[in-house]
Design a protein around this motif. Sequence first.
Motif, short mmCIF file in Angstrom:
data_model
loop_
_atom_site.label_atom_id
_atom_site.label_comp_id
_atom_site.label_asym_id
_atom_site.label_seq_id
_atom_site.Cartn_x
_atom_site.Cartn_y
_atom_site.Cartn_z
N ASP A 160 45.61 35.46 28.85
CA ASP A 160 45.90 34.09 29.26
C ASP A 160 44.79 33.66 30.22
O ASP A 160 44.86 33.92 31.42
CB ASP A 160 47.28 34.03 29.93
CG ASP A 160 47.71 32.61 30.26
OD1 ASP A 160 46.83 31.74 30.41
OD2 ASP A 160 48.93 32.37 30.39
N MET A 161 43.79 33.00 29.69
CA MET A 161 42.63 32.64 30.49
C MET A 161 42.94 31.56 31.53
O MET A 161 42.32 31.51 32.60
CB MET A 161 41.49 32.21 29.59
CG MET A 161 40.90 33.36 28.77
SD MET A 161 40.17 34.66 29.83
CE MET A 161 38.72 33.78 30.42
N ASP A 162 43.88 30.69 31.23
CA ASP A 162 44.29 29.69 32.24
C ASP A 162 44.91 30.37 33.45
O ASP A 162 44.64 30.01 34.60
CB ASP A 162 45.27 28.68 31.63
CG ASP A 162 44.62 27.75 30.63
OD1 ASP A 162 43.39 27.51 30.76
OD2 ASP A 162 45.31 27.28 29.71
N ALA A 163 45.70 31.40 33.17
CA ALA A 163 46.31 32.16 34.27
C ALA A 163 45.22 32.90 35.06
O ALA A 163 45.30 32.99 36.29
CB ALA A 163 47.34 33.15 33.73
N PHE A 164 44.23 33.42 34.35
CA PHE A 164 43.14 34.10 35.04
C PHE A 164 42.43 33.16 36.02
O PHE A 164 42.17 33.52 37.16
CB PHE A 164 42.13 34.64 34.02
CG PHE A 164 40.85 35.14 34.63
CD1 PHE A 164 40.86 36.13 35.62
CD2 PHE A 164 39.63 34.63 34.23
CE1 PHE A 164 39.68 36.59 36.19
CE2 PHE A 164 38.44 35.07 34.80
CZ PHE A 164 38.47 36.05 35.78
N LYS A 165 42.15 31.96 35.56
CA LYS A 165 41.47 31.00 36.43
C LYS A 165 42.29 30.73 37.70
O LYS A 165 41.74 30.58 38.79
CB LYS A 165 41.23 29.69 35.68
CG LYS A 165 40.25 29.83 34.52
CD LYS A 165 40.19 28.55 33.69
CE LYS A 165 39.34 28.75 32.44
NZ LYS A 165 39.34 27.55 31.57
N SER A 166 43.61 30.69 37.55
CA SER A 166 44.46 30.42 38.71
C SER A 166 44.54 31.61 39.65
O SER A 166 44.88 31.45 40.83
CB SER A 166 45.87 30.03 38.25
OG SER A 166 46.55 31.13 37.68
N LEU A 167 44.23 32.82 39.15
CA LEU A 167 44.27 34.01 40.00
C LEU A 167 43.04 34.13 40.88
O LEU A 167 43.08 34.78 41.93
CB LEU A 167 44.37 35.27 39.12
CG LEU A 167 45.70 35.53 38.40
CD1 LEU A 167 45.57 36.73 37.49
CD2 LEU A 167 46.84 35.73 39.39
N LEU A 168 41.95 33.52 40.49
CA LEU A 168 40.71 33.62 41.25
C LEU A 168 40.83 32.85 42.56
O LEU A 168 41.19 31.67 42.57
CB LEU A 168 39.54 33.08 40.44
CG LEU A 168 39.09 33.92 39.24
CD1 LEU A 168 38.18 33.12 38.33
CD2 LEU A 168 38.39 35.20 39.72
N THR A 169 40.52 33.53 43.66
CA THR A 169 40.54 32.89 44.98
C THR A 169 39.32 33.36 45.77
O THR A 169 38.54 34.20 45.30
CB THR A 169 41.81 33.26 45.77
OG1 THR A 169 41.71 34.64 46.19
CG2 THR A 169 43.08 33.07 44.95
N ASN A 170 39.20 32.88 46.99
CA ASN A 170 38.08 33.32 47.83
C ASN A 170 38.30 34.73 48.36
O ASN A 170 37.43 35.28 49.02
CB ASN A 170 37.84 32.34 48.98
CG ASN A 170 39.06 32.18 49.88
OD1 ASN A 170 40.07 32.88 49.72
ND2 ASN A 170 38.97 31.26 50.82
N ARG A 171 39.46 35.32 48.04
CA ARG A 171 39.70 36.73 48.42
C ARG A 171 39.43 37.68 47.26
O ARG A 171 39.52 38.89 47.43
CB ARG A 171 41.15 36.93 48.89
CG ARG A 171 41.54 36.16 50.16
CD ARG A 171 40.54 36.34 51.30
NE ARG A 171 40.31 37.73 51.66
CZ ARG A 171 40.95 38.37 52.63
NH1 ARG A 171 41.88 37.75 53.32
NH2 ARG A 171 40.66 39.63 52.93
N THR A 172 39.14 37.14 46.08
CA THR A 172 38.85 38.00 44.93
C THR A 172 37.49 38.66 45.11
O THR A 172 36.48 38.00 45.26
CB THR A 172 38.83 37.18 43.62
OG1 THR A 172 40.06 36.46 43.48
CG2 THR A 172 38.67 38.11 42.42
N ARG A 173 37.49 39.99 45.09
CA ARG A 173 36.23 40.73 45.29
C ARG A 173 35.74 41.36 43.99
O ARG A 173 34.54 41.59 43.84
CB ARG A 173 36.42 41.83 46.34
CG ARG A 173 36.83 41.30 47.71
CD ARG A 173 35.81 40.32 48.29
NE ARG A 173 34.46 40.85 48.27
CZ ARG A 173 33.98 41.71 49.17
NH1 ARG A 173 34.76 42.15 50.16
NH2 ARG A 173 32.75 42.14 49.09
N LEU A 174 36.67 41.69 43.10
CA LEU A 174 36.28 42.36 41.86
C LEU A 174 37.23 41.97 40.74
O LEU A 174 38.44 41.86 40.95
CB LEU A 174 36.32 43.89 42.04
CG LEU A 174 35.96 44.71 40.79
CD1 LEU A 174 34.45 44.71 40.57
CD2 LEU A 174 36.48 46.14 40.89
N VAL A 175 36.66 41.79 39.54
CA VAL A 175 37.44 41.65 38.31
C VAL A 175 37.05 42.80 37.40
O VAL A 175 35.86 43.00 37.11
CB VAL A 175 37.17 40.30 37.62
CG1 VAL A 175 37.94 40.22 36.31
CG2 VAL A 175 37.53 39.14 38.53
#
Length: 413
Positions: A160-175
């Motif tokens: 679910d790429m839309d959900a992925f986009k919503s998970l990204l924040t300024n605290r995301t360090r690694l995917v």
Amino acid sequence: MSTEVGHTSLDIDKIRKEFPILDQSVNGKPLAYFDNAATTQKPRQVIDALTEYYSGYNANIHRGIHTLAEKATHAFEQTRVAMQTFINAGEKEEIIFTKGTTDSINLVAGSWGRKEIQKGDEIILSGLEHHSNIVPWQLLAQEKEAIIRVIPVREDGSLDMDAFKSLLTNRTRLVAVNHASNSLGTINPVAEITSLAHGAGALVLIDGAQAGAHLNIDVQALDCDFYALSAHKFYGPTGTGALYGKRAILESMPPYQGGGEMIRDVSFTHTTYNDIPYKFEAGTPNIADVIAMKAAIDFITTMNKSSMAAYESELLAYATEQTSSLPGFRVIGTAANKVSVLSFLIEGIHPFDIGQMLDARGVAVRTGHHCTQPLMEHFGIEGTVRASFAVYNTIKEIDQMVEGIDRIIRFLK
């Protein structure tokens, strides 16, 4: 049923003769080996490379000045160059030899992760991940009090790429995501994932275990920060593989293990470390198998991976079509873009029973959760039967499997 596939330019009979293990019977039936997502069989040139090393120039590498040591070192380093070309890395120094994908991921988690991840930082994984791309990050998150987020999986087995986009924040360090799912065959949009992650300031690690044999890999085009591979998934030996990392990132990372080769100068008060890639290759490596990995890369390169993938896609389409009318047959993972994996259930019959009964007919498939328990839980099942196809498989073998499944259904229903 047909015994031919499309109009492939590959000589499949000739290819099969390069794999000695395929010419045998299992339980009185011709072997149909459909467990390629677990490990592929090895062509004669890979086996010969192992024999040649041990019988002709077995020696430790890099530090010896005698003839055998220099020959072994050259062969070992030629594999690094071959791997650089295989995945289109910018420099051979960006290729680190490891025990395989699992070891590569643990290296990144243990080195980059321990240095860079802080309390409250977020690591994004996907619901398609193998345990090897889950557990190392869980251990790191527990140690650092970081948070793991998960990209949901749609019912067809795609992300679910839309959900992925919503998970990204300024605290995301690694995917950290796989290029292709070992359980379902789903090919993930890793270029898009990487672009989105970089836009949020995060690094990207791609688990390429299932891509090595099937997909053209271009780490520069993907712009990923790390890419992990296992040789035994692409016709090479077990116990070896590679980690690609961008030079600047690798140089910023502390050593993962200590020992010989990874040092420049050692005293009891201070140690300085070697340049990449050797900084991450402590101790005597798996020399023979790394050398034989080049033979596997050469095997794929000679045949052309795009031709191989096209043939495997035809095998998958044929198997999917031939099983579609079987009573109670249910495919798990129907994404439009897949590598050659058919994961399925049959209503009222346990996957283990199917696997055992197919084995009695010479057909080797994998049953269980395939080291993806969270994914199985998402679908509300314990596991599946997985048939995974390689370039040496044939329509005749698929017919053998379909006939076996049909007999199982009629026997147990």
